[in-house]
Write a protein that holds these residues in place. Sequence first.
Motif, mmCIF file in Angstrom:
data_model
loop_
_atom_site.group_PDB
_atom_site.id
_atom_site.type_symbol
_atom_site.label_atom_id
_atom_site.label_comp_id
_atom_site.label_asym_id
_atom_site.label_seq_id
_atom_site.Cartn_x
_atom_site.Cartn_y
_atom_site.Cartn_z
ATOM 1 N N ASN B 105 44.501 5.946 5.349
ATOM 2 C CA ASN B 105 44.032 4.582 5.100
ATOM 3 C C ASN B 105 44.466 3.668 6.247
ATOM 4 O O ASN B 105 45.297 4.037 7.069
ATOM 5 C CB ASN B 105 44.678 4.023 3.827
ATOM 6 C CG ASN B 105 44.054 4.570 2.569
ATOM 7 O OD1 ASN B 105 42.849 4.491 2.381
ATOM 8 N ND2 ASN B 105 44.880 5.144 1.719
ATOM 9 N N ASP B 106 43.910 2.466 6.219
ATOM 10 C CA ASP B 106 44.465 1.432 7.076
ATOM 11 C C ASP B 106 45.751 0.938 6.426
ATOM 12 O O ASP B 106 45.896 0.981 5.207
ATOM 13 C CB ASP B 106 43.493 0.242 7.187
ATOM 14 C CG ASP B 106 42.241 0.615 8.000
ATOM 15 O OD1 ASP B 106 42.245 1.705 8.613
ATOM 16 O OD2 ASP B 106 41.290 -0.185 8.000
ATOM 17 N N VAL B 108 48.397 -2.414 6.438
ATOM 18 C CA VAL B 108 48.730 -3.733 6.951
ATOM 19 C C VAL B 108 50.117 -4.138 6.451
ATOM 20 O O VAL B 108 50.427 -4.019 5.270
ATOM 21 C CB VAL B 108 47.631 -4.782 6.601
ATOM 22 C CG1 VAL B 108 47.347 -4.841 5.117
ATOM 23 C CG2 VAL B 108 48.002 -6.173 7.122
ATOM 24 N N PHE B 192 41.422 -4.822 9.156
ATOM 25 C CA PHE B 192 41.609 -3.692 8.235
ATOM 26 C C PHE B 192 40.437 -3.665 7.266
ATOM 27 O O PHE B 192 39.773 -4.678 7.034
ATOM 28 C CB PHE B 192 42.947 -3.775 7.497
ATOM 29 C CG PHE B 192 43.145 -5.037 6.686
ATOM 30 C CD1 PHE B 192 42.669 -5.118 5.378
ATOM 31 C CD2 PHE B 192 43.826 -6.130 7.206
ATOM 32 C CE1 PHE B 192 42.864 -6.270 4.624
ATOM 33 C CE2 PHE B 192 44.013 -7.284 6.459
ATOM 34 C CZ PHE B 192 43.539 -7.361 5.156
ATOM 35 N N THR B 197 42.830 0.095 2.296
ATOM 36 C CA THR B 197 44.032 -0.428 2.934
ATOM 37 C C THR B 197 45.209 -0.400 1.971
ATOM 38 O O THR B 197 45.057 -0.674 0.785
ATOM 39 C CB THR B 197 43.799 -1.895 3.376
ATOM 40 O OG1 THR B 197 42.883 -1.881 4.465
ATOM 41 C CG2 THR B 197 45.084 -2.566 3.820
ATOM 42 N N ALA B 199 48.661 -2.398 1.654
ATOM 43 C CA ALA B 199 49.334 -3.560 2.223
ATOM 44 C C ALA B 199 50.777 -3.590 1.752
ATOM 45 O O ALA B 199 51.075 -3.306 0.590
ATOM 46 C CB ALA B 199 48.617 -4.836 1.797
ATOM 47 N N VAL B 220 41.436 -6.621 -1.206
ATOM 48 C CA VAL B 220 42.409 -5.536 -1.371
ATOM 49 C C VAL B 220 42.780 -5.440 -2.851
ATOM 50 O O VAL B 220 43.037 -6.455 -3.497
ATOM 51 C CB VAL B 220 43.675 -5.783 -0.512
ATOM 52 C CG1 VAL B 220 44.659 -4.632 -0.662
ATOM 53 C CG2 VAL B 220 43.309 -5.988 0.949
#
Lengths: 389, 271
Positions: B105-106, B108, B192, B197, B199, B220
């Motif tokens: 995944n991304d 952040v 992102f 994502t 986070a 998100v």
Amino acid sequence: MDENPAFKVGDQLILQGSDFSELIVRLKAAAYRVVGPMVRDGCIVFDEISGVEDLPAGFGDNQDAATYRLRQCDDMALFGYNNGPQSVKRFLYTPQREIWKARRNRKTVSIHLPDTEPVKTAFLGVRPCDLNAVLIQDRVFTRGEYLDDDYNKRRENSLIIVVNCTEAGKTCFCSSMNTGPRATAGFDLALTEILHADHHYFLLEVGSDRGLSIVAGMPCDHASDQQLRTAAESVTRAADNMGRSIDASGLKELLIRNIDNVYWDSVGHRCLTCANCTMVCPTCFCSTVEDTTDLTGNTAHRIRRWDSCFTMDFSYIHGGSVRPSAKARYRQWIIHKLASWHEQFGTSGCVGCGRCITWCPVGIDITEEARAIRQRDIRPAEVSETMEV
Amino acid sequence: MTPVPFMVKKVQRDTADTFTIVLTDVERVTGMTFAPGQFNMLYVFGAGEIPVSISGDPTSTKKLIHTVRVVGTVSRALRRLRVGDFVGVRGPFGTAWPVQKGESNDVVLVAGGIGLAPIRPALYYLLANRKKYGKITLLYGARTPSDILYRTELEQWRARFDLEVEVTVDHGDDTWWGNVGVVPTLIPRAPFDPLNTIAMTCGPEVMMRFTVMALRKRGVNTDDIYVSMERNMKCAIGLCGHCQFGGKFVCKDGPVFRYDTVAHLFNKREV
């Protein structure tokens, strides 16, 4: 009388009032320190007793919100009183204890644990609510990922003799919390005191092998149906005379969804944040540590002592206390006790002993506050979901 | 639980009120293994004990690194320590950043102030396993340019092509040519993919509150957002009761929480 009766766990026996001292003698013979109720400083306290003569025979009490007065009764019941300010908590989870000592020698520091072993202790006269409080603290201190060693050792070395309640105090509400007035499990021995004009005896229930080893060979008979009925009636009478009650149904959800209820302001105005309720509560388990150093600066002691969520320090992080207002601290206490305790330990944190009501200097009553919130319940649909953007 | 003896290897000033202390284990050569996001209780002889997040690299355990802001007696005493001095360590405690869950995944990372310290081990881990992740973004906010923590390292990270770094300050000065504003303002344009994502955020509660709002606005999911909470911790093992946050013990159920498990407490005052 059967001279050598073969008793077993689960037996319900009759112990004559005149033979009661025999129980204490046997506990001592089995090397137990006996901790029981006695009159001191104008109230009933738990401390080490030397014999039956130390018990508060003939004492009762008047209790209500912010009121406690001992009184002399015209009977000579040994356990004719309701709970005093302290439970047996202080003997299992001690108010103050050194947890270690550090010694500095130049640049190295060594840590030393205290090498005290707890004494075998028999707790006589534990009320069913307080027994349940011990069982709750067992969950707190011995069932989690981390164990409180000291508590665990003290618990392993304890023997609990419950005295079921045949009279309820004005601040009692154990029947609402399902913790009394009769103990159903978790004790070693349980007594129900029966006092007729001409006859004083105890129904003695054997709850464990440890309890059995004490009563084996004691001058007891098996209880007759009539005696069992009399004991049951006495306990039922206490249940019928509870001074307070709390509606425990859905209490957890009720309090959690009412965290924003404006009613908390009203308690906040009355609460002095004196911490009395947490000091007398038999389940409150919060503690803090204090570090002190001796004058040479080479020995440091770490003491653990009881703490209370009512102090500002309790939630202090740099910059200030998380809960500066009295309202927030009372709310934290009651929601923890009646709601989040379930989430943490799978049980309520309240046993209905009523001490927090009796010993609150301004008479704040947990049952009243819970009732007030119920009357002003914010229904689920009204709960703001401001974060759900 | 008793503190394990560690020895000070280095004390390094980071900003006017923060410093990084490097410790080595006195008894074991292996040091301490920990997961990014966990914390230790640090004991200074005669002064007391405080919880401090581990800010070092989880993939190299010989040196134990903490970054501390000087706010009280014990943190001040820690700063005064010299090389070779004793520090008692209990830990590591608490939950970790979901670095495994972030794989493919991304990711952040949103940090405010000293909140960058507990985030740094996660970033070390992500960079050490760079191939497993999508885009990695670090968003960092400090009060002023001189409060920027790990400045040299941030500049090195910014120079990488496989890592996006944005830094903002609340108040700029005449040396500052970067972003001005609070850290959540960086979220709308961060690169992102909101639905893929993870986070992770750490900083003052109010900053995390607005960070969560900005992340939610991007789309998100609440169960992909992780927050690191701070409460008073004394025992670190869930027995002393101080760190309660609703029904949670921050020391053992946290400090890292999946946002949806604490959302109901997050915007409440004095919980």
